[in-house]
Design an enzyme around this catalytic site. Structure first.
Site, PDB file in Angstrom:
ATOM      1  N   LYS B 116       0.812  -1.223   0.000  1.00 43.06           N
ATOM      2  CA  LYS B 116       0.000   0.000   0.000  1.00 43.06           C
ATOM      3  C   LYS B 116       0.843   1.270   0.000  1.00 43.06           C
ATOM      4  CE  LYS B 116      -4.611  -0.814   1.478  1.00 43.06           C
ATOM      5  NZ  LYS B 116      -4.904  -2.197   1.755  1.00 43.06           N
ATOM      6  N   GLU B 275      -7.972   1.214  -8.766  1.00 41.58           N
ATOM      7  CA  GLU B 275      -9.143   1.534  -7.960  1.00 41.58           C
ATOM      8  C   GLU B 275      -9.043   2.937  -7.387  1.00 41.58           C
ATOM      9  OE1 GLU B 275     -10.592  -2.851  -6.428  1.00 41.58           O
ATOM     10  OE2 GLU B 275      -9.673  -1.508  -4.964  1.00 41.58           O
ATOM     11  N   GLU B 288      -5.683   1.693  -4.865  1.00 36.63           N
ATOM     12  CA  GLU B 288      -4.685   0.659  -5.100  1.00 36.63           C
ATOM     13  C   GLU B 288      -4.830   0.146  -6.526  1.00 36.63           C
ATOM     14  OE1 GLU B 288      -5.274  -2.789  -2.682  1.00 36.63           O
ATOM     15  OE2 GLU B 288      -7.401  -2.908  -3.102  1.00 36.63           O
TER      16      GLU B 288
END
Lengths: 510, 666
Positions: B116, B275, B288
């Site tokens: 992330k 996304e 992400e």
């Protein structure tokens, strides 16, 4: 002249009121219908023809002569269900609590005699406080007259009892001798002695509902064959049952138009039997997928669930189904399931209803409770029932058919007409493990050898082909085509004629 | 082109990939665990290799086993589907080393998008909008408060390694920031063994919108528009659509171009998804990148006409993209509903077992109407406890969003699933929900609109009348057939009347039926007249009726004196009675369902293994009462509250059905 005609109408109107509007309202307040309303719902619109509307009792004791209501607490007559004739009596709780007098009994006997003579079912709607005590032994005599007719009608015309209120004491023995008893939940009960007597004699404190309600009799005692939510549903379901039954023992099971292809293929049946031999599956799925339109009328659904009994149709014609249920007790036979199925098989045989047997049975349930309870004689009932039955008999073994239970479940040797097996069938004296441990007792200490012997046994016997080689299985069939095969089998048996040797009657191990 | 590819997956996605491979003339290899021996993907593939026991960590995600299967079959490429090994860089590396093509992005892209914090950094550098926040690691609670103030409340405090809502807190002020930091850190340490925390702006009115990208190894990258996936339950997507009802062309273009920039920055090839979270003002922020084919890819295929799996295979084979950005259009509207084996009436509890009936609506394509169903199961198959509970992805397409929704409603009504619990009624309810229909939804849609869970659907008056009219007509067919039984008394047959009373959902309608060879006209007391046509016959479990010319699809079951009707998410008991029957039925006492709060009900069909308590025993909340074995799993049932056992109805060894009463409390 007009006055005379009017007099009849007045008398009729009076008779139709039974015990009067107040008592009718009381009956309604309890969620119960009146005797006449019940007949209305049971029969086709406007088809009821009444007998003995003006019969009144002849008792003169205890001031009874002052109250002589027309009809005397029971409405009797005949009518049609979907155009087929039935006889009916319906006890009127608003008149002397539906109690049975000599004349009340005579009315019932009259329509029973006609039913036997004219070959039509008798449907009795029971809602009665019991014997008319004021009449004493005359009332008891009335009961016995009814009992005798129940016995004479048994196996001649179907008899159905619907318990829609109290049914206690000697009164229970009339329904007890009929073919089917249905109850209404929360508003009916049956017992030989009521809660008060029970308390006096045994000190047990129990409610009428617990002692003899619908739940007790459908789940524990097996006295009742089914229970319904209310009067309306019960009567609709009795109509549905009558559509499955022949009118009498000289007729074939009824046929009606059907909307289901007899050759319908059900590919999902190929995976019904799980890979693991000890995993249960729901035999009802097979029944529903075999039946015309998935329509199944189950009898004794809540009792001895390890065996399933009920009616379906194939190509529009009624067939009785007996099936082991692997979901419960692995589908084994025991006292309760043997009794339940035996009675069902005998009903079908008495009324020319062909029998389909679906077999997945690991054997009889072992244990002291079974042996002490006489599983030998009870198991024999089912064996006897199948063996004496002369109706068309088709059997499908889906998985296990072990030991004596294999013989019992409508095997070829009991004059089965068509005995089919699925490729997953295992027809053997017992399971591989048990058999190996007996045959190869000498190797018991050697786990490896035993495993090999077990494997060998499975390879040789855990299949339908050993039986098929001997002709005990007529054909091994694909699960998916079961409906087609079974339908065709019954179609080929439509003219089956088979007679047992003359006897006064048999001596089934009761 | 490859001669043979292996699909390292199962279920619907394996079947989906096999379909395209077949179309391209490529042979396929399936892999399967013990639980999938008879699965559809095994049946469909040209070859199948057994790879171990049911749990995925002993079969589908064991790289060595997949590598063995490749060796054994000589497959030249592997499609990983989604989940399992699809975003596992070690797997991609192993394939590289073995000289087998991975139908997916390069190892580097998987790695850099897998974390992330790293992915957000790369996105920022590539000019992608990211949620304002602090990317570095945060030492203590006071620093967390300081950073939160800089970003501006509300903020979200998140675990770096987190996912699925774990280690996530929202703070609206300093106190909550302090407290949230500490609890996120603890939860992260416990759940992931990694307590790194970061803080970012909490986006209000959030919608989940993602961009599909497609890149080749020759430097070309295009975006195939967006998908909106805001209808989620606990981060599990339930309904997706393309395009999004919320985006305008400018936002779409900006999102698409940023997505391509990111793909290029990591040397991406194959299909991927970026996304975004989009707020009420159409500000969008990178969330992400998923370096695989998404579950919901069919909606993109339906509006663009591009077969994404085919493109992935071609890219993996080294071919340049045959389409340019200008070729990508938005044609109509597509909606996907995910059918899960989860019981909506029981808090979406997963349901397993045999699919006694499984009949999806027929797949269909015309110029105004498409129905597509991606599935991996079949009637008679088994839904096992080992894998994802999704059993099908039902997609519809229409020229407009409302047409696509209407097609979906009818397709859901015609989808027959029996034997297990499933979310079809819930999906129908969402398709009829005004907020969904208007396109006004956020990711909180399900939580906000169904706060107490799903309670079923109540139909409105006109829907009830349509169903009542159909049932009256159907009942007439059934009644007439009853009168045709053999053994009737000649000349005294029963005549079936025209007047009926239909009761459903607490309403009663008196109707009169006038039947003719084409159908029936059903007239209600209020003067409404409804024309019913259809070829339903007794026993049909699906009725496809035409009501005043518009379709009504109902699942039809048997109940005493009527039908069980399921349609538009409602589950109705419909009684059809003669006027006299209806009059007398009014005397029947409504029986309330038994109060089950003082009972322990069996939650699933199973075998009682052990009963831990006795009659008269006092039990505490949470105390084990008994153990039920279902599907080889032992489930311990516990007391919901303190109480005294008054009755025990089951003993060890008993087989029970769902909702059987195991014991009762005083």
């Amino acid at each position: 002249m007009k006055d005379i005609l009017q007099e009849l109408e007045t008398r009729r109107a009076n008779a139709r009121l039974g015990g009067g509007q107040k008592r009718i309202d009381a009956q309604h307040a309890k969620g119960k219908l009146t005797a006449r309303e019940r007949i209305e719902l049971l029969l086709d619109d406007g088809s009821f023809e009444e007998f003995d509307m003006f019969v009144a009792h002849r008792c003169t004791d205890f001031g009874m002569e002052k109250q002589r209501p027309a009809g005397d607490g029971v409405v009797t007559g005949w009518g049609t269900i979907n155009g087929r004739m039935v006889y009916v009596f319906s006890q009127d709780f608003t008149v002397f609590g539906g109690s049975l007098s000599e004349t009340h009994a005579q009315k019932i006997c009259k329509i029973m005699d006609m039913a036997i003579q004219n070959g039509a079912p008798v449907i009795g709607i029971n809602d009665s406080g019991g014997a008319r005590i004021q009449e004493g032994v005359a009332s008891l005599a009335g009961y016995a007259e009814v009992f005798q007719r129940n016995i004479m009608a048994s196996g001649v015309v179907p008899q159905i009892s619907v318990i829609m209120g109290p049914c206690a004491g000697g009164a229970v023995y009339s329904p007890a001798m009929t073919d089917f008893i249905f109850m209404v939940k929360d508003s009916s009960y049956m017992f030989v002695t009521g809660p008060d007597v029970v308390k006096t004699v045994t000190n047990e404190v129990i409610t009428a509902e617990e002692l003899g309600g619908a739940s007790t009799h459908t789940k524990k005692s097996s006295v009742a064959d089914g229970a319904f939510e209310n009067d309306v549903e019960a009567l609709a379901e009795v109509r549905r049952l009558v559509d499955f039954l022949p009118l009498n023992n000289r007729e074939k099971a009824p046929v009606r138009p059907f909307f289901d292809e007899p050759g319908r293929i059900e590919t999902s049946l190929d995976t019904l039997v799980p890979d693991n031999a000890n995993t249960p599956y729901d035999m009802k799925e097979l029944i529903l997928k075999l039946a015309d339109e998935g329509d199944f009328y189950e009898i004794q659904e809540d009792f001895a669930k390890n065996i399933i009994t009920g009616f379906i149709r194939l190509e529009g014609q009624t067939v009785g189904v007996v099936a082991n249920q692997p979901m419960v007790l692995a589908g084994c036979l025991d006292i309760d399931s043997s009794r339940k199925a035996a009675r069902f098989v005998r009903f079908c045989d008495a009324f020319e209803i062909p029998i389909l047997t679906l077999v997945d049975v690991p054997g009889f349930l072992p244990g002291t409770s079974q042996e002490y309870g006489g599983v030998i004689k009870h198991g024999a009932k089912l064996l006897f029932a199948y063996g004496e039955a002369t109706v068309p008999k088709v059997t499908v073994i889906t998985r296990k058919a072990y030991g004596g239970a294999y013989d019992v479940m409508s095997s070829k040797h009991l004059r089965g007409d068509f005995n089919y097996a699925w490729p997953t069938a295992e027809i053997a004296v017992m399971g591989a493990k048990g058999a190996t441990e007996i045959i190869h007792r000498a190797d018991l200490g050697d786990a490896e050898k035993i495993a090999q012997h077990t494997q060998d046994y499975e390879d040789r016997f855990a299949n339908p082909f050993v039986a098929a080689e001997r002709g005990f299985i007529d054909e091994v069939i694909q699960p998916r085509s079961t409906r087609r095969r079974v339908s065709r089998a019954f179609a080929s048996l439509r003219n089956k004629k088979l007679q047992n040797p003359w006897k006064k009657h048999d001596n089934i191990p009761l | 082109m490859f001669d043979k590819i292996l699909i390292a997956n199962r279920g619907e996605i394996a079947c989906r990939v096999i379909k395209t491979a077949r179309k391209m003339g490529i042979k396929t290899v399936a892999v399967y665990s013990d639980a999938d021996r008879n699965a559809l993907h095994v049946e469909m593939a040209d070859e199948a290799v057994h790879i171990g026991p049911p749990p995925a960590n002993q079969s589908y995600i064991v790289i060595d086993k997949i590598m063995d299967a490749i060796k054994q079959t000589g497959a030249q490429a592997v499609h990983p589907g989604y989940g399992f090994l699809s975003e596992n860089s070690k797997f991609a590396e192993a394939l590289d080393a073995a000289g087998v093509a991975f139908i997916g992005p390069p190892v580097g892209a998987i790695e850099s998008m897998g974390d992330k914090i790293t992915s957000k950094k790369i996105a920022q550098e590539a000019g992608v909008n990211t949620v304002p926040g602090y990317m570095g690691l945060i030492e203590d609670a006071e620093e967390a408060v300081k950073i939160s103030n800089e970003i501006g409340y509300p903020v979200m405090i998140k675990a770096s390694a987190g996912g699925g809502g774990k280690g996530m807190r929202i703070a609206w002020n300093d106190d909550e920031a302090r407290e949230g930091f500490q609890s996120s850190k603890n939860e992260a340490a416990n759940s992931f063994g990694d307590d790194r925390i970061f803080i970012e702006k909490f986006v209000t009115q959030p919608r989940h919108i993602e961009i599909q990208v497609l890149a080749d190894a020759h430097g070309n990258c295009i975006y195939l528009n967006e998908r909106e996936c805001s209808i989620q339950r606990r981060n599990q997507k339930v309904v997706e659509e393309a395009p999004s009802p919320f985006l305008d062309e400018a936002t779409r273009k900006a999102m698409g171009e940023q997505s391509c920039a990111l793909a290029k920055a990591v040397g991406y090839t194959s299909a991927g998804t970026v996304e975004f979270i989009v707020d009420g003002d159409r500000n969008f922020y990178f969330l992400e990148m998923n370096t695989r084919l998404q579950v919901e890819h069919p909606v993109t295929e339906l509006i663009t006409g591009v077969d994404l799996v085919e493109q992935m295979i071609r890219v993996a084979n080294g071919e340049p993209l045959s389409i340019t950005q200008d070729d990508v259009k938005i044609n109509g509207w597509a909606i996907e509903n995910r059918l899960y084996a989860e019981d909506p009436y029981r808090g979406f509890l997963p349901s397993i077992g045999r699919l006694a009936r499984y009949r999806p609506p027929e797949e269909f394509a015309s110029e105004t109407h498409v129905v597509r169903n991606d599935t991996g199961v079949f009637e008679g198959g088994e839904i096992s406890m080992y894998y994802d509970p999704m059993i099908a992805k039902l997609c519809t397409w229409g020229p407009t969003r409302l047409e696509a929704i209407e097609h979906m409603r009818n397709a859901l009504d015609g989808f027959e699933v029996e034997g297990i619990g499933h979310n079809l009624p819930f999906l129908s309810a969402v398709m009829d929900h005004p907020k969904f229909v208007s396109g006004d939804m956020t990711t909180a849609f399900i939580a906000e609109e169904y706060p107490e869970g799903f309670m079923g659907v109540d139909l409105d008056h006109s829907a009830l009348q349509r169903i009542a009219a159909s049932c009256a007509a159907m009942n007439r067919v059934a009644e007439i057939r009853r009168t045709q039984i053999s053994g009737r008394m000649d000349n005294h047959e029963r005549r079936v009347g025209d007047d009926w009373v239909v009761s459903l959902q607490g309403q009663s309608y008196a109707v009169t039926i006038a039947a003719d060879p084409g159908g029936s006209t059903v007239t209600f007391e209020d003067g409404t007249s409804i024309r019913v046509e259809g070829d339903w016959t007794p026993g049909d479990q699906l009725a496809t009726m035409s009501i005043d010319g518009s379709p009504l699809v109902m699942k039809v079951g048997k109940i005493s004196g009527g039908f069980r009707i399921r349609s538009r998410g409602a589950d109705l008991k419909v009684h059809v009675r003669s006027p006299r029957q209806a009059e007398l039925a009014q005397f029947m006492i409504e029986k309330l369902p038994p109060d089950t709060s003082k009972m322990l009900l069996c939650p699933m069909p199973g075998l009682i293994v052990k009963v831990n308590v006795e009659v008269g025993q006092e039990v505490q909340e949470g105390q084990a009462l008994c153990t039920v074995e279902a599907m080889k799993m032992e489930n311990i049932l516990r007391a919901e509250r303190k109480g005294v056992v008054s009755k025990i109805n089951a003993a060890a060894g008993d087989s029970l059905a769902v909702d059987d009463v195991i014991m009762e409390f005083e």
